[in-house]
Scaffold this motif. Structure first.
Motif, PDB file in Angstrom:
ATOM      1  N   LEU A 128     -12.659  -8.226  11.592  1.00 12.98           N
ATOM      2  CA  LEU A 128     -13.992  -8.281  11.287  1.00 12.98           C
ATOM      3  C   LEU A 128     -14.720  -8.985  12.433  1.00 12.98           C
ATOM      4  CD1 LEU A 128     -13.871  -9.528   7.677  1.00 12.98           C
ATOM      5  CD2 LEU A 128     -14.116  -7.019   8.174  1.00 12.98           C
ATOM      6  N   ASP A 129     -15.707  -8.244  12.993  1.00 14.21           N
ATOM      7  CA  ASP A 129     -16.708  -9.006  14.020  1.00 14.21           C
ATOM      8  C   ASP A 129     -15.922  -9.155  15.213  1.00 14.21           C
ATOM      9  OD1 ASP A 129     -19.090  -9.806  15.224  1.00 14.21           O
ATOM     10  OD2 ASP A 129     -19.002 -11.393  13.997  1.00 14.21           O
ATOM     11  N   ASP A 130     -14.666  -8.313  15.620  1.00 15.07           N
ATOM     12  CA  ASP A 130     -14.023  -8.263  16.665  1.00 15.07           C
ATOM     13  C   ASP A 130     -12.898  -9.545  16.444  1.00 15.07           C
ATOM     14  OD1 ASP A 130     -14.776  -6.201  17.973  1.00 15.07           O
ATOM     15  OD2 ASP A 130     -16.139  -7.165  19.043  1.00 15.07           O
ATOM     16  N   LYS A 131     -12.422 -10.017  15.110  1.00 10.17           N
ATOM     17  CA  LYS A 131     -11.532 -11.162  15.075  1.00 10.17           C
ATOM     18  C   LYS A 131     -10.983 -10.698  13.935  1.00 10.17           C
ATOM     19  CE  LYS A 131     -12.890 -15.421  14.916  1.00 10.17           C
ATOM     20  NZ  LYS A 131     -13.797 -16.496  14.471  1.00 10.17           N
ATOM     21  N   LEU A 132      -9.596 -11.191  14.009  1.00  7.28           N
ATOM     22  CA  LEU A 132      -8.496 -10.815  12.864  1.00  7.28           C
ATOM     23  C   LEU A 132      -9.043 -11.874  11.853  1.00  7.28           C
ATOM     24  CD1 LEU A 132      -5.786  -9.388  11.910  1.00  7.28           C
ATOM     25  CD2 LEU A 132      -4.742 -11.251  13.210  1.00  7.28           C
ATOM     26  N   TRP A 133      -9.183 -11.514  10.705  1.00  8.19           N
ATOM     27  CA  TRP A 133      -9.500 -12.312   9.471  1.00  8.19           C
ATOM     28  C   TRP A 133      -8.068 -12.725   8.737  1.00  8.19           C
ATOM     29  CZ3 TRP A 133     -12.234 -16.023   7.783  1.00  8.19           C
ATOM     30  CH2 TRP A 133     -11.973 -16.408   6.568  1.00  8.19           C
ATOM     31  N   THR A 134      -7.571 -13.689   8.894  1.00  9.36           N
ATOM     32  CA  THR A 134      -6.217 -14.150   8.382  1.00  9.36           C
ATOM     33  C   THR A 134      -6.553 -14.974   7.128  1.00  9.36           C
ATOM     34  OG1 THR A 134      -6.139 -16.046   9.851  1.00  9.36           O
ATOM     35  CG2 THR A 134      -5.047 -14.102  10.600  1.00  9.36           C
ATOM     36  N   GLY A 135      -7.477 -15.494   6.819  1.00 12.14           N
ATOM     37  CA  GLY A 135      -7.695 -16.304   5.676  1.00 12.14           C
ATOM     38  C   GLY A 135      -7.457 -17.683   5.721  1.00 12.14           C
ATOM     39  N   ALA A 136      -7.920 -18.391   4.662  1.00 11.12           N
ATOM     40  CA  ALA A 136      -7.574 -19.937   4.643  1.00 11.12           C
ATOM     41  C   ALA A 136      -6.310 -20.023   4.952  1.00 11.12           C
ATOM     42  CB  ALA A 136      -8.254 -20.270   3.269  1.00 11.12           C
ATOM     43  N   ASP A 137      -5.316 -19.475   4.730  1.00 12.86           N
ATOM     44  CA  ASP A 137      -3.725 -20.116   4.855  1.00 12.86           C
ATOM     45  C   ASP A 137      -3.080 -18.746   5.678  1.00 12.86           C
ATOM     46  OD1 ASP A 137      -3.928 -22.433   2.970  1.00 12.86           O
ATOM     47  OD2 ASP A 137      -4.383 -20.290   1.879  1.00 12.86           O
ATOM     48  N   GLY A 138      -3.753 -17.874   6.513  1.00 11.43           N
ATOM     49  CA  GLY A 138      -3.019 -16.955   7.273  1.00 11.43           C
ATOM     50  C   GLY A 138      -2.385 -15.771   6.177  1.00 11.43           C
ATOM     51  N   MET A 139      -2.901 -15.517   5.190  1.00 12.42           N
ATOM     52  CA  MET A 139      -2.293 -14.979   4.112  1.00 12.42           C
ATOM     53  C   MET A 139      -3.119 -13.540   3.846  1.00 12.42           C
ATOM     54  SD  MET A 139      -0.751 -17.691   1.380  1.00 12.42           S
ATOM     55  CE  MET A 139       0.348 -18.991   2.073  1.00 12.42           C
ATOM     56  N   ALA A 140      -4.394 -13.399   4.223  1.00 12.19           N
ATOM     57  CA  ALA A 140      -5.058 -12.248   4.080  1.00 12.19           C
ATOM     58  C   ALA A 140      -4.473 -10.973   4.817  1.00 12.19           C
ATOM     59  CB  ALA A 140      -6.588 -12.700   4.824  1.00 12.19           C
ATOM     60  N   GLY A 141      -5.179 -10.002   4.271  1.00  8.21           N
ATOM     61  CA  GLY A 141      -4.677  -8.728   4.477  1.00  8.21           C
ATOM     62  C   GLY A 141      -3.612  -7.964   3.995  1.00  8.21           C
ATOM     63  N   GLU A 142      -3.281  -8.454   2.618  1.00 10.38           N
ATOM     64  CA  GLU A 142      -2.323  -8.026   1.787  1.00 10.38           C
ATOM     65  C   GLU A 142      -2.848  -6.630   1.046  1.00 10.38           C
ATOM     66  OE1 GLU A 142       0.631  -8.442   1.932  1.00 10.38           O
ATOM     67  OE2 GLU A 142       0.976 -10.039   3.135  1.00 10.38           O
ATOM     68  N   ILE A 143      -3.408  -5.973   1.712  1.00 16.48           N
ATOM     69  CA  ILE A 143      -3.946  -4.262   1.324  1.00 16.48           C
ATOM     70  C   ILE A 143      -3.055  -3.664   0.133  1.00 16.48           C
ATOM     71  CG2 ILE A 143      -4.750  -2.292   1.778  1.00 16.48           C
ATOM     72  CD1 ILE A 143      -5.667  -3.820   4.351  1.00 16.48           C
ATOM     73  N   GLY A 144      -1.790  -3.987   0.686  1.00 13.12           N
ATOM     74  CA  GLY A 144      -0.686  -3.205  -0.184  1.00 13.12           C
ATOM     75  C   GLY A 144      -0.613  -3.706  -1.662  1.00 13.12           C
ATOM     76  N   HIS A 145      -1.015  -5.118  -1.656  1.00 17.50           N
ATOM     77  CA  HIS A 145      -1.038  -5.534  -3.234  1.00 17.50           C
ATOM     78  C   HIS A 145      -2.313  -5.708  -3.704  1.00 17.50           C
ATOM     79  CE1 HIS A 145       3.363  -6.058  -2.610  1.00 17.50           C
ATOM     80  NE2 HIS A 145       2.897  -6.308  -1.448  1.00 17.50           N
ATOM     81  N   LEU A 192      -1.009  -0.938  -4.573  1.00 16.34           N
ATOM     82  CA  LEU A 192      -0.914   0.193  -3.714  1.00 16.34           C
ATOM     83  C   LEU A 192       0.302   0.480  -3.225  1.00 16.34           C
ATOM     84  CD1 LEU A 192      -2.399   2.351  -2.003  1.00 16.34           C
ATOM     85  CD2 LEU A 192      -2.852   0.453  -0.238  1.00 16.34           C
ATOM     86  N   GLU A 193       1.294  -0.819  -3.158  1.00 18.45           N
ATOM     87  CA  GLU A 193       2.476  -0.426  -2.395  1.00 18.45           C
ATOM     88  C   GLU A 193       3.487   0.227  -3.333  1.00 18.45           C
ATOM     89  OE1 GLU A 193       4.114  -3.738  -0.173  1.00 18.45           O
ATOM     90  OE2 GLU A 193       6.133  -3.803  -1.454  1.00 18.45           O
ATOM     91  N   SER A 194       3.214   0.180  -4.598  1.00 14.62           N
ATOM     92  CA  SER A 194       3.977   0.903  -5.529  1.00 14.62           C
ATOM     93  C   SER A 194       3.604   2.154  -5.712  1.00 14.62           C
ATOM     94  CB  SER A 194       4.091   0.057  -7.101  1.00 14.62           C
ATOM     95  OG  SER A 194       2.791  -0.069  -7.286  1.00 14.62           O
ATOM     96  N   TYR A 195       2.930   2.685  -4.953  1.00 10.82           N
ATOM     97  CA  TYR A 195       2.432   4.123  -4.876  1.00 10.82           C
ATOM     98  C   TYR A 195       2.217   4.775  -3.477  1.00 10.82           C
ATOM     99  CZ  TYR A 195       1.488   3.765  -9.908  1.00 10.82           C
ATOM    100  OH  TYR A 195       1.654   3.759 -11.310  1.00 10.82           O
ATOM    101  N   ALA A 196       2.243   4.055  -2.438  1.00 10.61           N
ATOM    102  CA  ALA A 196       2.005   4.514  -1.264  1.00 10.61           C
ATOM    103  C   ALA A 196       2.958   3.963  -0.112  1.00 10.61           C
ATOM    104  CB  ALA A 196       0.528   4.372  -0.793  1.00 10.61           C
ATOM    105  N   SER A 197       4.127   3.576  -0.722  1.00  5.88           N
ATOM    106  CA  SER A 197       5.213   3.201   0.544  1.00  5.88           C
ATOM    107  C   SER A 197       6.512   3.857   0.140  1.00  5.88           C
ATOM    108  CB  SER A 197       5.343   1.784  -0.063  1.00  5.88           C
ATOM    109  OG  SER A 197       6.114   1.733  -1.208  1.00  5.88           O
ATOM    110  N   ALA A 198       7.290   3.679   1.389  1.00  7.38           N
ATOM    111  CA  ALA A 198       8.831   4.575   1.058  1.00  7.38           C
ATOM    112  C   ALA A 198       9.352   4.147  -0.223  1.00  7.38           C
ATOM    113  CB  ALA A 198       9.416   4.107   2.287  1.00  7.38           C
TER     114      ALA A 198
END
Lengths: 323, 323
Positions: B146-163, B181-187
């Protein structure tokens, strides 16, 4: 150096505004009818007069405005605000500057974004760097503050938390999609659930009579009172509301790892009736660590969240002008 | 002035790394077995040797590492990485600095976050300020810029789109939640769908035989080939994958109003088989304007996304050190 600004909340029914200082103290507050139903020209007239009235005797040039709709903040344009006005791409800032003078500095933002800024500035999320505000009203609005900045997205349209899909095959939402959070956790969602209850006769006689004699807008409060008195149908509605909210919060927490989720808006007055279900659902679904981090809190500022958030954005914008 | 860094992707099977310059050109690349199954001590030994090998003849002090797991980036700690290692709160940076010398500067990040940075830096999202990367592999990972920066969250745990929860009453996910999402769109989701197909006998004889003789990890590719040949059961699986992805993207677009969604990872090789369903579902559900804005693209960097993203983070961190 600016020490006072005006924050205004533009609603379909009322304009509410306040003169505020840098600490977020409200020095003066006013409210008038917006008459938005009489069209945009009338609303602009009302707004201009309202701003003059609040600023009387003060030298105030920085004004923040919150509006329910899709706002192009950068250009001061109302892209769309279907709940209060039938306009598209209306240049609100330019229109107001024409009335008030070009030296008046106007910051325009979506009202839920403003409310998020308010709670982050001096409300429930004071001292927090990242938070999400969920506003439960007629619809469900939202605002996202990340790294001490409002995230408004590429076009100022971010924060539509009410339109995350919760149940893909769920109830139809006002936006056209199915199963949005808004269609399970807003005043209009509660009205839908009551309507369905009337249709399949799951309401007891007393509740049915209260509902039949009530104005549409009073229904959430009636369901709140009935639930407080132990009515099982009404309690079920709040369970449903709380669960939907919990599903959304779990996804938000896994996605953004924010420090806090603040819940506000009129429907959140039923807090005690839905929050246990929200908490349980969110904790059941989200990862343990980020969920532990993300405190779920009730908004502290009530109806003032939007006004104060708009005031803060006006201050902030002033300092941006300066630099 | 640093002109070369090393980017490394730490996997359960292999360590893959490269020497890269400021333009993202790969000047040298290497791959060895990680032997992560032999424990963390062995992995650290391998990593230290691997870094020495890549940097041979070069004066490189800035190294970025991507790891599948929950990473405390600020402190260089592996909070958890259940898919490759049985460790909790392991101080990876300190351990490597002990082996390599304290003048080596190490940046550690979640591998999907690194991949997002790679695609944003010089891949599909070059020249884009806000994007989300979805990595479809054994699981579904994600990264948010976002805004040219990785958003990693308060503890570096952000981005768990699969969950993100897609179907609240859906299939059980590896994380314990239902309908991620992971239980429908992963190997692993595809393997589950095949298993269910075998149980209720909805596979034709040819496909059933191929599946029965296959290694578990080859199943997604078999389903891809069968679908390409028109097998209806296999086509149905990719429809399901595409639809789940579309639901998630609609919510992400309404929520964050990003400019782009990039899809990568091994499973995304079946692009032509699922992307129409994704596109249709996302456009059906999201608001028109932000969905129009958010281009859905296939990753350009393939397996190099993570390595190059880690390299970029190493460069970036160098400039932060300086200031």
């Amino acid at each position: 150096m600016v020490d006072k600004v005006i924050g205004i909340d533009i609603g379909g029914t009322n304009l509410r505004g306040a003169l505020a200082n840098k600490d977020g103290d409200i020095l003066k507050r006013m409210k008038i009818s917006s008459h938005a139903d009489q069209g945009i020209e009338k609303l602009i007239d009302n707004l201009a007069g309202f701003i003059k009235d609040i600023s009387e005797g003060e030298n105030v040039r920085d004004i923040g405005l919150g509006i329910p709709g899709i706002i192009d903040s950068k250009n001061g344009i109302i892209t769309q605000a279907p709940n209060i006005l039938n306009v598209h791409d209306y240049p609100l800032r330019a229109a107001l500057n024409k009335k008030l003078g070009s030296d008046i500095h106007l910051v325009i933002e979506n009202d839920s974004n403003s409310a998020a800024v308010g709670e982050w500035w001096i409300g429930a999320s004071k001292n927090v760097n990242s938070m999400i505000m969920i506003t439960m009203g007629t619809g469900v609005g939202g605002g996202i503050v990340l790294d001490d900045k409002l995230w408004t997205g590429a076009d100022g349209m971010a924060g539509e938390i009410g339109h995350m899909t919760i149940y893909p095959d769920g109830a139809k939402c006002n936006c056209g999609n199915y199963g949005c959070l808004e269609s399970y956790a807003s005043a209009s969602a509660i009205r839908r659930m009551v309507r369905e209850g009337l249709e399949n006769k799951s309401l007891n006689t007393k509740l049915r009579e209260s509902i039949r004699n009530a104005y549409l807008e009073d229904i959430p409060e009636i369901v709140m009172e009935a639930a407080s008195e132990g009515d099982s149908f009404s309690l079920g509605i709040w369970q449903e509301v709380g669960k939907a909210l919990g599903i959304a919060i779990a996804s938000l927490v896994n996605l953004l790892n924010i420090e806090m989720v603040v819940i506000g808006g009129g429907v959140s007055n039923a807090w005690d009736l839905f929050i246990d279900a929200t908490y349980e659902e969110a904790h059941r679904r989200a990862f343990r660590a980020p969920m532990k981090r993300a405190k779920i809190k009730k908004g502290l500022l009530g109806d003032d969240a939007g006004i104060l958030g708009s005031a803060h954005l006006a201050f902030k914008s002033y300092s941006e002008k300066k630099s």
